[in-house]
Design a protein around this motif. Structure first.
Motif, mmCIF file in Angstrom:
data_model
loop_
_atom_site.group_PDB
_atom_site.id
_atom_site.type_symbol
_atom_site.label_atom_id
_atom_site.label_comp_id
_atom_site.label_asym_id
_atom_site.label_seq_id
_atom_site.Cartn_x
_atom_site.Cartn_y
_atom_site.Cartn_z
ATOM 1 N N TRP A 91 -1.791 1.918 15.986
ATOM 2 C CA TRP A 91 -2.185 3.028 15.108
ATOM 3 C C TRP A 91 -1.352 4.273 15.422
ATOM 4 N N TYR B 264 3.998 7.734 9.488
ATOM 5 C CA TYR B 264 3.443 8.347 8.282
ATOM 6 C C TYR B 264 3.710 9.854 8.256
ATOM 7 N N THR B 265 3.401 10.526 9.357
ATOM 8 C CA THR B 265 3.565 11.982 9.371
ATOM 9 C C THR B 265 5.035 12.397 9.381
ATOM 10 N N TYR C 275 0.783 5.992 12.544
ATOM 11 C CA TYR C 275 0.461 7.371 12.173
ATOM 12 C C TYR C 275 1.674 8.274 12.355
ATOM 13 N N GLN D 282 0.824 -1.196 0.000
ATOM 14 C CA GLN D 282 0.000 0.000 0.000
ATOM 15 C C GLN D 282 0.866 1.257 0.000
ATOM 16 N N GLY D 283 0.333 2.308 -0.581
ATOM 17 C CA GLY D 283 1.059 3.569 -0.650
ATOM 18 C C GLY D 283 1.020 4.291 0.676
ATOM 19 N N TRP D 284 1.498 5.511 0.669
ATOM 20 C CA TRP D 284 1.583 6.261 1.911
ATOM 21 C C TRP D 284 0.270 6.976 2.191
ATOM 22 N N ASP D 285 -0.758 6.202 2.500
ATOM 23 C CA ASP D 285 -2.022 6.764 2.961
ATOM 24 C C ASP D 285 -2.004 6.746 4.482
ATOM 25 N N ALA D 286 -2.627 7.750 5.070
ATOM 26 C CA ALA D 286 -2.636 7.830 6.528
ATOM 27 C C ALA D 286 -3.305 6.591 7.107
ATOM 28 N N PRO D 287 -2.720 5.972 8.128
ATOM 29 C CA PRO D 287 -3.327 4.789 8.752
ATOM 30 C C PRO D 287 -4.720 5.108 9.287
ATOM 31 N N VAL D 288 -5.619 4.170 9.147
ATOM 32 C CA VAL D 288 -7.008 4.367 9.561
ATOM 33 C C VAL D 288 -7.151 4.013 11.036
ATOM 34 N N ARG E 216 6.252 12.048 5.891
ATOM 35 C CA ARG E 216 5.622 13.058 5.033
ATOM 36 C C ARG E 216 6.222 14.440 5.264
#
Length: 576
Positions: free
Chosen positions: A482, A489-490, A486, A143-149, A493
């Motif tokens: 999570w 991810y940030t 998260y 999966q790409g760099w989408d924010a974790p749900v 980014r």
């Protein structure tokens, strides 16, 4: 010497043996599972079927074939399965003749016994479940760099804390609550993966423009400390007031009371001496909680002042000892154990220009901090709504916070180390996932480097929640995972690119100082033009080198020395 196979008389005569093998094909997953089920149905053990010298290969395979195995699949699939499951016996002519014998005489599919129908159905079901699981795992890895749900179910206290605010800020507020929550559990600890004992202290920086709603984290902070930390500090100030009154009354008396230093848990100043003074009087294993509604109050826009404070903050995150020299009523120097949690907010420019500078990222302060981006939204001039909780829900929230705070206070100067096996296992599995992504070229070195602190973020988030609940729940583990995902991810980014630049510059500096003698290259020359991962591992082990070759292969691929043909298979690229 081959095993005495005690061949069936019908198969003994060489001229009567059918040794033909169909064109090979890949064994299907459900057929491999069906074979193991048939082995168990025959009263045998799958892993011991092909052990030389301990079992009669011929009799074992005949037992499996006799219960109806040929009725489940084609002859081609049967040979593919036997070749994979019995690699040693499959090379024997007796094995080929035995399989052909059963398919020539007993492969009618007109009737399946109840046992075989059950085996067939179970194999299909298990294969389907396994495929779905593998598909899900691969989707996660790729999966790409989408924010974790955020998980649907989160710990009850966390839900109560953020449900009083606009749902748009739910994720931002959940993370903002962590430093405040950690200060309510300052005497609890956990053992990290490396064996180090760590505390719950957490740093969070909320980044958002003016009017974005980042002020909600300040309101949440006040809600959380009102009856606990703030009430404690208010009591301390009452002691200061009473002490001062007594000192004033006995200003010239010999029995004048000593000046009382309040044991405060909260700080809103960046004075180095004041922070050290608070830590000294806080008590053993205590924790300071700092909150800054605007980052300007922390950085003061001058690098010298901030750099001085950043040393204390790094030590506060790591629970390091800090030696201080200060002048007071008695000249002394002493060691102070720094333990700080920090919640700060600021605009994008203030945060990125003053806090997340190259110097602070390189120094490690900002890599100890979870950056939280306020979600973008349609411009609104009305302040976010608040007070969504019912009266009984607010009372429940306050009771849970007070319960955690009282558990912390009851420990006095002692600490309690919590056992977190589920959290530890989950962190290890996540690191395995990151390692796979990195070795397969799906993570940059910077993205891998920035994951270093995130495992600690996860465990630090778990400490106060487990201290409150008294056990690790599924909701706690999922929520804390999570938090780490998260944060990663940030961080990637926000400053993954600049971190990669730092890594590349460091590599260039190191390359300029390295001895240019070749070490690994000659081993590559000993391999065939096309080689497998196992072959290079074995070669390195025989030469006394480490068998972890994935980083080396990744480097060779980037340098154009080899290419990856398939998973675990590589080919050399001719060099000009």
């Amino acid at each position: 010497m081959k095993e005495n196979t005690n061949s069936n008389p019908d198969c003994k005569q060489e001229e009567e043996r059918n040794l033909s093998v169909p064109v090979s094909e890949k064994a299907q997953k459900e057929n491999l599972i069906a074979f193991d089920l048939c082995v168990e149905e025959a009263g045998l053990t799958p892993k011991q079927m092909d052990v030389w010298g301990e079992n009669n290969w011929h009799n074992n395979l005949m037992a499996v074939l006799s219960i109806g195995f040929p009725k489940l699949m084609s002859r081609e699939q049967a040979f593919a399965v036997v070749t994979e499951k019995l690699p040693d016996y499959a090379q024997d002519d007796d094995c080929k003749a035995l399989v052909n014998h059963f398919y020539d005489n007993y492969n009618s599919t007109m009737f399946l016994s109840p046992a075989m129908r059950e085996i067939n159905a179970k194999a299909q079901r298990l294969a389907r479940n396994e495929q779905e699981r593998e598909d899900d795992e691969m989707a996660v890895l790729l999966q790409g760099w989408d924010a974790p749900v955020l998980p649907e179910r989160i710990p009850r206290l966390m839900d109560l804390l953020v449900s009083n605010y606009d749902k748009r800020f739910r994720e931002m507020l959940l993370l903002s609550a962590l430093p405040v929550l950690s200060a309510h559990a300052s005497h609890f600890r956990a053992r990290y993966l490396n064996g180090q004992i760590i505390g719950p202290q957490t740093y969070v920086s909320v980044i958002g423009g003016s009017g974005s709603g980042k002020g909600c984290c300040t309101a949440l902070y006040k809600d959380m400390i009102e009856n606990t930390l703030a009430a404690h500090d208010a009591e301390e100030w009452e002691k200061v007031k009473k002490n001062q009154e007594e000192r004033d009354m006995k200003a010239n008396a010999k029995d004048r009371p000593q000046k009382y230093h309040p044991k405060l848990r909260l700080f809103e100043t960046t004075s180095k001496s004041s922070i050290l003074e608070l830590q000294t009087n806080l008590g053993k294993n205590g924790m300071l909680l700092g909150q800054f509604s605007e980052v300007d109050g922390l950085s003061k826009a001058t690098r010298t002042d901030y750099s001085d404070i950043s040393v204390l903050l790094r030590k506060g995150w790591d629970m390091d000892m800090h030696r201080q020299y200060y002048m007071s009523e008695s000249t002394c120097n002493t060691f102070v154990q720094m333990s700080i949690s920090l919640l700060m907010a600021g605009t994008v420019r203030a945060m990125l220009e003053r806090m997340f500078t190259d110097e602070n990222r390189e120094g490690g302060l900002m890599q100890r901090c979870i950056p939280v981006l306020v979600p973008l939204q349609k411009r609104t001039f009305r302040p976010p709504r608040q007070n969504f909780l019912k009266v009984e829900e607010m009372a429940e929230r306050d009771r849970m916070l007070m319960s955690l705070y009282q558990k912390d206070v009851e420990l006095g100067d002692d600490v309690k180390v919590l056992g977190l096996p589920k959290t530890t296992k989950a962190i290890g599995q996540w690191f395995d996932e990151l390692e796979y992504r990195y070795n397969e070229g799906m993570l940059t070195e910077a993205e891998a480097d920035l994951s270093h602190r995130c495992g600690e973020f996860i465990m630090r988030a778990a400490i106060p929640l487990v201290a409150l609940e008294g056990r690790e729940t599924r909701e706690i583990v999922d929520f804390c995972m999570w938090v780490g995902r998260y944060a990663h991810y940030t961080m990637c980014r926000l400053y993954g690119k600049s971190t990669q630049m730092n890594i590349d510059e460091a590599a260039q500096m190191l390359n300029g100082c390295q001895d240019k003698r070749k070490t690994n290259e000659p081993l590559m020359n000993l391999l065939n033009d096309t080689f497998t991962l196992k072959q290079i591992k074995d070669l390195r082990e025989r030469n006394g080198l480490h068998a972890n070759v994935r980083p080396l292969l990744t480097s060779y691929i980037k340098k154009g020395k080899i290419m990856r043909l398939a998973r675990g298979i590589y080919r050399k690229i001719p060099q000009k």
